[in-house]
Design a protein around this motif. Structure first.
Motif, short mmCIF file in Angstrom:
data_model
loop_
_atom_site.label_atom_id
_atom_site.label_comp_id
_atom_site.label_asym_id
_atom_site.label_seq_id
_atom_site.Cartn_x
_atom_site.Cartn_y
_atom_site.Cartn_z
N ALA A 52 0.83 -1.20 0.00
CA ALA A 52 0.00 0.00 0.00
C ALA A 52 0.87 1.26 0.00
O ALA A 52 0.58 2.23 -0.73
CB ALA A 52 -0.93 -0.01 1.21
N VAL A 53 1.93 1.26 0.82
CA VAL A 53 2.83 2.41 0.85
C VAL A 53 3.52 2.59 -0.48
O VAL A 53 3.64 3.71 -1.01
CB VAL A 53 3.85 2.25 2.00
N ARG A 54 3.98 1.49 -1.07
CA ARG A 54 4.65 1.57 -2.37
C ARG A 54 3.69 2.15 -3.42
O ARG A 54 4.07 3.02 -4.22
CB ARG A 54 5.12 0.19 -2.81
N ILE B 175 3.99 10.54 -7.30
CA ILE B 175 5.16 11.12 -7.98
C ILE B 175 4.79 12.33 -8.83
O ILE B 175 5.48 13.37 -8.77
CB ILE B 175 5.87 10.05 -8.83
N PRO B 176 3.74 12.29 -9.68
CA PRO B 176 3.44 13.49 -10.48
C PRO B 176 3.20 14.74 -9.63
O PRO B 176 3.69 15.83 -9.97
CB PRO B 176 2.18 13.07 -11.25
N HIS C 207 11.96 8.95 -8.46
CA HIS C 207 10.87 8.02 -8.18
C HIS C 207 11.32 6.96 -7.19
O HIS C 207 10.66 6.69 -6.17
CB HIS C 207 10.39 7.39 -9.48
N ASN C 208 12.46 6.34 -7.46
CA ASN C 208 12.93 5.25 -6.60
C ASN C 208 13.31 5.74 -5.21
O ASN C 208 13.10 5.04 -4.21
CB ASN C 208 14.12 4.55 -7.26
N ALA C 209 13.89 6.94 -5.15
CA ALA C 209 14.29 7.48 -3.85
C ALA C 209 13.07 7.78 -2.99
O ALA C 209 13.05 7.50 -1.78
CB ALA C 209 15.12 8.75 -4.04
N VAL D 260 8.64 15.04 1.68
CA VAL D 260 7.21 15.37 1.64
C VAL D 260 6.41 14.24 0.99
O VAL D 260 5.36 13.82 1.49
CB VAL D 260 6.99 16.70 0.89
N GLY D 261 6.92 13.73 -0.13
CA GLY D 261 6.21 12.66 -0.82
C GLY D 261 6.12 11.39 0.00
O GLY D 261 5.09 10.70 -0.01
#
Length: 464
Positions: free
Chosen positions: A10-12, A19-20, A446-448, A143-144
């Protein structure tokens, strides 16, 4: 600690879906020229701090979000605005402190940029703009990740979270130490994540386990009481430029390795890294050889370096037949892990005094020292970070050293000695931080972000 695969998934998913929005917010931050140096408009730094504070308020996670300043140590002068946010831990969970900085380097010559430095521009899978990588991307990773964790866990979010977004890292972190003292109760944490470093490459995460220290100072060389005619006196009277050139040349041997007695070297293994990679990542011109000896990464991570980063001299356009009475240079030395920066400065100072040609007078000023850092990799936070990176990037992290310095980490260690410190980042070897055409690799971002969200989810399952 038993993994909860459903929550991890769910977190992933929420992190990826966000990301956008994170990139849009990053673009808005890049548009703000938040340069902390006094020669630039300071209103940009305040606007940047206010924008970051609004992003953190918008997560709905924090009990407290504020913009604050601390004293610099120079009388009553205050440092640049920083952002502080916090929420307490519940049910025995740990507290994590997330650090990044919202100030940026000056853009330099706009003509060297392929697109305007403060207009975020996407080209070939990269986002270009000053601060896109260093370090506004670090802010948006935090933040993300917080957004994803809050959305996925809801009321089950028990992790304590503090956020410190500094406003003057590029200008020497002058008020950093006092800010820690002023807000120690809020910032005290079990784990500190410093998102201001880099990765092994665009696809492979790096966990920074060593950083070189730094010793920066201004050297003034004087040989004359006043300027003299270079034709009338040249050949008998040493001008300051001649003395400075001869003196500086003694800092390196014929291979370009540092030749200062008393500067130490750290003995540690380094991963494979060839000259072709160095050339690609540094822009080394064809026919120009690397300097130093031993493995390339040992030169970058574990040995000292000395660089002349500034020189006051007559511009070519204004050249006249004059013997200069005085010159000034800025010397920036990087110090191997294991040696204090003040000891390194003392060694360089002693070397320069011992090698001053023609009895030239030397003066040392504006000394700024920051110690190196070695991570204790035995802690549970490092274990959790490696696992989260492997899940987020799809490959194992590489333990990396960094040739650059983050001197304020010594302040974190001193103020919070019980905290485990993780140094991460969003940059890759082609980000060109501090240079024209600074950029962020979008896949790395994105990966970070996903990796940090997964790390926070792991921390949310721990008890302390």
């Amino acid at each position: 600690m038993t993994p909860d695969l459903s929550r991890q998934d769910a977190v992933r998913a929420t992190a990826s879906a966000g990301i956008p929005a994170a990139l849009a917010d990053l673009g808005a931050l890049v548009r703000i020229p938040s340069i902390a140096w006094p020669a630039f408009d300071q209103s940009g730094v305040q606007r940047s701090a206010d924008a970051v504070a609004e992003l953190l308020r918008g997560t709905g996670v924090f009990e407290r979000v504020e913009v604050a300043r601390a004293a610099t140590g120079d009388g009553d002068e205050l440092g640049q605005p920083a952002v502080l946010a916090s929420r307490p831990a519940r049910n025995g969970r740990p507290t994590v402190l997330l650090y990044a900085h919202h100030d940026v380097q000056p853009p330099g010559d706009d003509a060297l940029w392929d697109s305007p430095p403060f207009e975020p521009t996407v080209r070939d899978g990269r986002l270009y703009g000053r601060g896109a990588a260093d370090d506004k991307a670090g802010i948006m990773v935090h933040v993300g990740a917080i957004r994803a964790l809050s959305e996925a866990l809801g009321d089950d979010l028990d992790l304590g979270v503090a956020v410190f977004i500094e406003g003057e890292e590029e200008y020497g972190s002058r008020s950093f130490a006092q800010f820690l003292v002023d807000h120690a109760d809020v910032l005290r944490s079990d784990v500190i994540v410093v998102a201001d470093s880099g990765n092994w490459d665009e696809k492979t995460p790096g966990l920074t386990v060593s950083l070189r220290g730094n010793a920066r100072f201004t050297l003034t060389v004087r040989t004359l009481a006043h300027a003299s005619h270079s034709g009338m006196m040249g050949g008998a009277v040493p001008d300051a430029m001649l003395a400075t050139v001869k003196l500086l040349s003694t800092l390196w041997d014929d291979d370009g390795a540092v030749a200062v007695e008393g500067l130490r070297v750290r003995d540690a293994e380094t991963p494979p890294y060839d000259e072709a990679t160095l050339r690609s990542e540094s822009g080394l011109l064809d026919g120009v050889s690397p300097i130093g000896r031993d493995s390339i990464l040992s030169r970058l991570w574990n040995k000292p370096s000395v660089t002349i980063t500034g020189w006051d001299a007559t511009p070519v356009e204004s050249a006249s037949n004059t013997l200069a009475p005085e010159t000034r240079v800025v010397i920036s030395a990087r110090v191997a892990p294991g040696q204090s920066a003040t000891d390194a400065f003392a060694a360089i100072q002693a070397h320069l005094r011992a090698h001053a040609p023609f009895g030239a007078h030397l003066d040392f000023s504006d000394v700024d020292c920051g110690d190196a850092f070695l991570v204790d990799t035995a802690g549970w936070a490092v274990h959790d970070a490696r696992a989260a990176f492997a899940d987020g990037y799809g490959v194992d992290a590489v333990d990396v050293g960094v040739g650059g310095s983050i001197p304020f980490i010594a302040d974190l260690v001193r103020e919070f000695p019980g905290a485990q410190i993780l140094v991460t980042g969003v940059e890759d070897p082609h980000s060109r931080a501090h240079s024209p055409n600074e950029s962020l690799h979008l896949e790395t971002f994105h990966n970070a972000l996903v990796s940090e969200a997964l790390l926070l989810e792991r921390l949310n399952r721990r008890t302390v």
